[in-house]
Enzyme design. Structure first.
Site, mmCIF file in Angstrom:
data_model
loop_
_atom_site.group_PDB
_atom_site.id
_atom_site.type_symbol
_atom_site.label_atom_id
_atom_site.label_comp_id
_atom_site.label_asym_id
_atom_site.label_seq_id
_atom_site.Cartn_x
_atom_site.Cartn_y
_atom_site.Cartn_z
ATOM 1 N N LYS A 428 8.504 75.246 38.470
ATOM 2 C CA LYS A 428 9.600 74.500 37.845
ATOM 3 C C LYS A 428 9.128 73.075 37.530
ATOM 4 O O LYS A 428 8.144 72.602 38.115
ATOM 5 C CB LYS A 428 10.791 74.479 38.801
ATOM 6 C CG LYS A 428 10.462 73.860 40.145
ATOM 7 C CD LYS A 428 11.581 74.036 41.155
ATOM 8 C CE LYS A 428 11.195 73.394 42.476
ATOM 9 N NZ LYS A 428 12.129 73.694 43.537
ATOM 10 N N TYR A 654 5.007 39.446 32.899
ATOM 11 C CA TYR A 654 6.410 39.090 32.697
ATOM 12 C C TYR A 654 6.974 38.322 33.881
ATOM 13 O O TYR A 654 6.723 38.678 35.034
ATOM 14 C CB TYR A 654 7.269 40.358 32.543
ATOM 15 C CG TYR A 654 7.181 41.004 31.187
ATOM 16 C CD1 TYR A 654 7.682 40.368 30.046
ATOM 17 C CD2 TYR A 654 6.629 42.262 31.063
ATOM 18 C CE1 TYR A 654 7.607 40.987 28.820
ATOM 19 C CE2 TYR A 654 6.562 42.898 29.833
ATOM 20 C CZ TYR A 654 7.057 42.244 28.704
ATOM 21 O OH TYR A 654 6.995 42.850 27.502
HETATM 22 C C1 LIG Z 1 11.514 73.898 44.738
HETATM 23 C C2 LIG Z 1 11.918 75.035 45.542
HETATM 24 C C3 LIG Z 1 11.035 75.597 46.479
HETATM 25 C C4 LIG Z 1 9.670 75.037 46.798
HETATM 26 O O1 LIG Z 1 9.745 74.003 47.717
HETATM 27 P P1 LIG Z 1 8.421 73.255 48.221
HETATM 28 O O2 LIG Z 1 8.899 72.326 49.249
HETATM 29 O O3 LIG Z 1 7.882 72.546 47.031
HETATM 30 O O4 LIG Z 1 7.514 74.305 48.719
HETATM 31 C C5 LIG Z 1 11.422 76.748 47.111
HETATM 32 N N1 LIG Z 1 12.632 77.303 46.858
HETATM 33 C C6 LIG Z 1 13.517 76.773 45.998
HETATM 34 C C7 LIG Z 1 14.821 77.424 45.793
HETATM 35 C C8 LIG Z 1 13.194 75.623 45.316
HETATM 36 O O5 LIG Z 1 14.065 75.091 44.453
#
Ligand SMILES: *Cc1c(COP(=O)(O)O)cnc(C)c1O
Length: 760
Positions: A428, A654
C-alpha cells in the site's frame, strides 16, 4: 557441453528417473533466464533466497525436459517426458558435471585469470584481441564465482582451441578445487589488493591462495603486484605493467598478432529513465552474441506490459544475423533499429525493423519523440550519442531502491515462519513510498502469497504493471466495483453495509464468484466486524451467492508496544474466538491472519495461515529492542550543487534562521519540503551524510532546496552525493527527531523524487 543424462548421473553419482539418453547441452540455474528449452537441464538449487525445486512445474510447462534435483519433491509421473537426475547436493553436482565437461576439452588450451581487480576487463580485452585470430570462447560477463566458473565451463563448445576463464574467490580454501576444474595452461594474474579481504587472514594469504590457480601453468603473465605474485607463482612469470602489455604477452605466447581495436568494457548495464516514459538500458560490454543474450535476459526481467521492447544495436561481433534475429524474436522484441552494419533481411513479421547507416544518420533521422513507452536496449559500440538522445538527464535527488535488500528482508521474515505460512506483502502507499510495481514484481518472483494495497487505484496500477498474483484491497469503499472486479482485485469487507453493497454490485456486474477478505475488529477500533455482528454476518455469508471468503483477518493495535502485551494477547484470543466461529460456519476452508511485522517478531505462534508483512520488508524494524537481520531498502539521496565559504556571523536562508558561529563551508542540496523533507529537520535538527560524515542542516529547509554545514568535510566537492537516509543514516533516527514513525518519513517522499531500482 554435450552429455547424456546417463553420463551426467555417472559424473555426479546421482540416480536417473526417466529417459537416460536425453542429451543435455546446457545447465540453467535461474528459471527466469530460460532461452532454449531443448537440451537444457534445469538445476534446482537451494539458496538463501529461493528454492529451485519450486520452479520445476513451470520449467516443464515451458518445455524443459531435464532436471537436476536433490529431492523428488514432485511425482515423476506428473512429468512423463522428463528425465530427473537425483543427487545429494545440486551445487556439488554442477561442479562434477563441469569436471566431466572439462574432461571432454583436453584439446583446448585454457587461459585462467584471477587476482583482486580488473579480471573481467582483461578477460574481455584478451577475447577482443584474439577472437579474430583463433577459435576462442570466454566466460560470460563476470561469471567468476564458484558456480559461475563451473557454468562457464559447461558453456564451452568442442570446436574451440582456446578458452578464457575468470576465477574469483572471496575466502581461503576455495581455489584448489577451482584450479582442478579449470586447469589453465596459461595464467593471467591481476593485481592483489586489500579489497574484499574479510575471507583472508592477510594480503599474502590472499595472493598465495589465488596463485593456486596457476599450479599447472606453463607460463603466467603477471600484471602489477610483482613481489606478491612472484612469491607464490611456481611457473615462469612474464611481468608487465598494463593490460595492453598483458594482452600482447598472451598473444605472443599463442603466436598470434592481437587485434588493434581493443577496449575496456563496462560490465554494468546502465539503467536510465528515458524520454516519453521510456526506460533505457545501455550496455557497453563486448558486443557479441553471448553478451546480447545476457543483455536481453536482463531486459526481459525489466519489461512490463505497459512498455514495448526495442533494441538498438550496432555491430554484433562475429554473429550471424539470422541467429541474432531469431534471438530477438524469441525475447519478444517488437522493434529493432540497426546502426552501421547492414540491416538484417528476413525479419519475422512481429519485429519492426529499421536501419540507420551511421550514428550521425540515426541522430539526424530519428527524433526522440518517435520513442514512447518503450524499454530500449542500446547494445554495441559507439552508441553513447544514441543514449544521450534518448535518456533524460540524471536527477540530482533520487530514491535508490535496493531490490536485493528487499529480497533479503523477505527471506529473513520467511525464516521466522513455518514453511507453509503465506506471506502477504503490504505494498500500500506505493509500497511504503519505494514504488509498488517493482516491489510487487520482485515479491511475486520470490513467492509472496498475496499483495495488499489500500485503495482500488493502487491495485489497478499493479495490474497495469503486469502483476498477476492475488491482490487484496484493504479500503475498497469507492463505489467503483466494476473496476475492482474487472481487475480481479479482492476486497476486504468490514461492515454489513459494505457487504450488502458489494453483493449487489457483484450481481449487477454479472460476477458469479469473487474472493473477499473479512476484517474483524478485535481491538484496533478502526473498522471491522465486532463480535455482536457475527451472527448476522455468518447468516449473510451462508446464504449469499457469489462471495467466497478467502480469508478472515484482524489488525493488532499494540504489537510493537511490549508494555501492552496484555492488550495484544486479548486481541489474539478475541481473534481466535471470532474467526473460529466463521470458519466453523462456512462449508469450505478459510485462511486466517492477524500478524503485522511486529506481530511476526513477537508472536510467531499466532501466524495461522498467513501473515501481513509491511515495514520489515523495507528494512525497518518496528521494534528498537529487536533490530532483526534487516537491510535498508530505500536510500534518499541528493547531490551538492553549490559550495560557499562564509565568515562567522553570516546568516543562511529564510528568516536568517541559520546564524554561523564560526567561519563555515555551506553546501546547498536540491531537495526541500516539497520533496518530503520535513521542515522540522532544518536548523540543525538533522544531519545528512557526506563522504561518511554527518553534516547538520543550516537554516530553514526551503521548498526545493536546503543547506548543510560541510565545514568538517574539507574534501567535499560539488557533485558529491548526500545521503538523507539509507545505510549510513537510519530512517529511524530521522523519525525520532521528528517524534514520528519511519512509516511517515518513507511515505512522505514526493512523487517528483525519482525512484531508481537496482540489484547488486
Ligand atoms: C499496513 C498494514 C499492515 C502492515 O503493518 P507493518 O507494521 O508495516 O508490518 C498489516 N495489516 C494491515 C491491515 C495494515 O493496514
Amino acid at each position: 557441453m554435450k552429455l547424456s543424462i546417463a553420463q551426467i548421473a555417472a559424473a555426479c553419482g546421482g540416480h536417473v528417473i526417466g529417459n537416460a539418453d536425453y542429451i543435455v547441452n546446457r545447465l540453467l540455474i535461474d528459471s527466469r533466464s530460460l532461452f532454449e528449452a531443448d537440451n537444457t537441464m534445469f538445476c534446482a538449487l537451494r539458496t538463501e533466497a529461493a528454492d529451485g525445486h519450486r520452479y520445476i512445474y513451470n520449467m516443464y510447462a515451458q518445455g524443459v525436459r531435464a532436471f537436476l534435483v536433490d529431492n523428488m519433491v514432485c511425482d515423476a509421473a506428473t512429468f512423463p517426458e522428463a528425465a530427473f537426475v537425483v543427487v545429494e547436493s545440486v551445487e556439488q553436482a554442477i561442479y562434477s558435471i563441469a569436471m566431466q565437461a572439462r574432461a571432454a576439452l583436453e584439446h583446448v588450451c585454457f587461459i585462467g585469470i584471477t587476482g583482486s581487480v580488473g579480471k573481467t576487463v582483461i578477460k574481455e580485452q584478451l577475447f577482443q584481441a584474439l577472437r579474430g585470430q583463433v577459435r576462442i570462447q570466454r566466460s560470460p560477463r563476470s561469471w567468476n564465482s564458484r558456480l559461475g566458473v563451473a557454468l562457464s565451463i559447461t558453456e564451452l563448445q568442442p570446436d574451440i582451441d582456446y578458452a578464457i576463464i575468470e576465477v574469483g574467490i572471496d575466502r581461503a580454501g576455495y581455489m584448489q578445487r577451482l584450479a582442478q576444474l579449470v586447469r589453465p595452461a596459461i595464467g593471467v594474474f591481476m593485481p592483489i589488493t586489500e579489497e574484499h579481504a574479510a575471507g583472508f587472514s592477510s594480503i599474502e594469504q590472499k595472493a598465495q591462495e589465488k596463485a593456486l590457480l596457476f599450479a599447472g601453468c606453463r607460463q603466467v603473465v603477471s600484471v602489477g603486484s610483482p613481489q606478491l605474485h612472484a612469491a607464490y607463482v611456481q611457473a615462469p612469470v612474464i611481468q608487465v605493467e598494463t593490460n595492453e602489455e598483458a594482452v600482447a604477452a598472451v598473444a605472443q605466447l599463442l603466436g598470434v598478432t592481437p587485434a588493434a581495436d581493443v577496449f575496456a568494457p563496462s560490465n554494468r548495464i546502465d539503467v536510465r529513465e528515458g524520454v516519453n516514459d521510456c526506460v533505457i538500458l545501455f550496455d557497453q560490454f563486448t558486443p557479441d552474441y553471448r553478451s546480447l543474450l545476457s543483455a536481453l535476459d536482463f531486459m526481459r526481467r525489466r519489461s512490463t506490459s505497459t512498455r514495448s521492447n526495442t533494441v538498438i544495436l550496432s555491430e554484433v561481433f562475429g554473429a550471424d544475423s539470422a541467429a541474432v534475429l531469431n534471438m530477438l524474436y524469441r525475447f519478444g522484441i517488437n522493434r529493432v533499429i540497426t546502426i552501421g552494419s547492414e540491416a538484417y533481411a528476413n525479419a519475422p513479421s512481429t519485429i519492426a525493423l529499421q536501419h540507420a547507416a551511421s550514428v550521425s544518420q540515426f541522430l539526424a533521422t530519428f527524433d526522440a519523440n518517435r520513442f514512447s513507452s518503450e524499454t530500449i536496449l542500446i547494445f554495441g559500440r559507439g552508441l553513447q550519442p544514441v543514449k544521450d538522445m534518448l535518456a533524460v538527464p540524471r536527477h540530482d535527488s533520487i530514491m535508490e531502491v535496493n531490490l536485493d535488500a528487499l529480497v533479503h528482508n523477505f527471506n529473513y521474515y520467511r525464516s521466522l515462519l513455518r514453511p507453509t505460512t503465506g506471506l502477504v506483502a503490504m505494498v500500500k502507499a506505493s509500497a511504503y513510498g519505494v514504488g509498488a510495481i517493482e516491489v510487487a514484481k520482485t515479491l511475486q518472483a520470490q513467492g509472496a502469497a498475496m499483495l495488499a494495497v489500500a485503495v482500488i487505484e493502487e491495485g489497478i496500477e499493479l495490474r497495469r504493471g503486469g502483476i498477476s498474483m492475488p491482490i487484496v484491497v484493504l479500503n475498497p469503499v469507492t463505489g467503483n466495483y466494476k473496476a475492482l472486479f474487472d481487475n480481479r482485485l479482492e476486497p476486504s469487507v468490514f461492515s454489513m453495509r459494505e457487504l450488502s453493497t458489494l453483493l449487489d454490485a457483484a450481481h449487477s456486474c454479472g460476477v458469479d464468484c469473487f474472493n473477499a477478505h473479512i476484517k474483524l475488529d478485535t481491538g484496533m477500533h478502526r473498522v471491522g466486524f465486532v463480535e455482536s455482528e457475527l451472527p448476522q454476518l455468518i447468516t449473510t455469508l451462508q446464504s449469499a451467492r457469489g462471495i467466497r471468503v478467502a480469508s478472515i483477518f484482524s489488525h493488532l493495535a499494540t504489537a510493537d508496544c511490549p508494555d501492552m502485551n496484555d492488550y495484544t494477547e486479548l486481541q489474539l484470543t478475541t481473534f481466535q474466538r471470532m474467526s473460529q466461529a466463521i470458519v466453523d460456519a462456512l462449508p469450505y476452508p478459510v485462511k486466517r491472519h492477524i500478524l503485522n511485522t511486529a506481530g511476526i517478531m513477537r508472536y510467531p505462534e499466532y501466524q495461522y495461515d498467513m501473515v501481513r508483512l509491511g515495514i520489515g520488508l523495507y528494512g525497518v524494524s518496528p521494534l528498537d529492542s529487536m533490530p532483526g537481520d534487516l537491510r535498508p531498502v530505500a536510500t534518499l539521496r541528493s547531490t551538492i550543487i553549490s559550495i560557499k565559504h562564509w565568515p562567522a556571523g553570516t546568516t543562511i536562508g529564510y528568516g536568517r534562521r541559520g546564524r554561523l558561529s564560526r567561519p563555515s563551508v555551506i553546501a546547498t542540496i536540491p531537495i526541500g519540503y516539497a520533496d518530503g523533507i520535513n521542515r522540522h529537520l532544518g536548523r540543525g535538527a538533522a544531519s545528512f551524510v557526506v563522504r561518511g560524515a554527518e553534516c547538520p542542516t543550516v537554516g530553514n529547509i526551503c521548498m526545493d532546496q536546503c543547506m548543510i554545514d560541510i565545514t568538517d568535510v574539507p574534501t567535499a566537492a560539488i557533485g558529491d552525493p548526500v545521503e538523507i537516509y539509507g545505510p549510513q543514516m537510519p530512517v529511524q533516527r530521522l523519525a525520532a527527531t521528528l517524534d514520528t514513525i519511519p512509516y511517515e518519513l518513507l511515505t512522505a517522499v514526493s512523487p517528483r523524487i525519482h525512484r531508481i531500482y537496482f540489484r547488486e
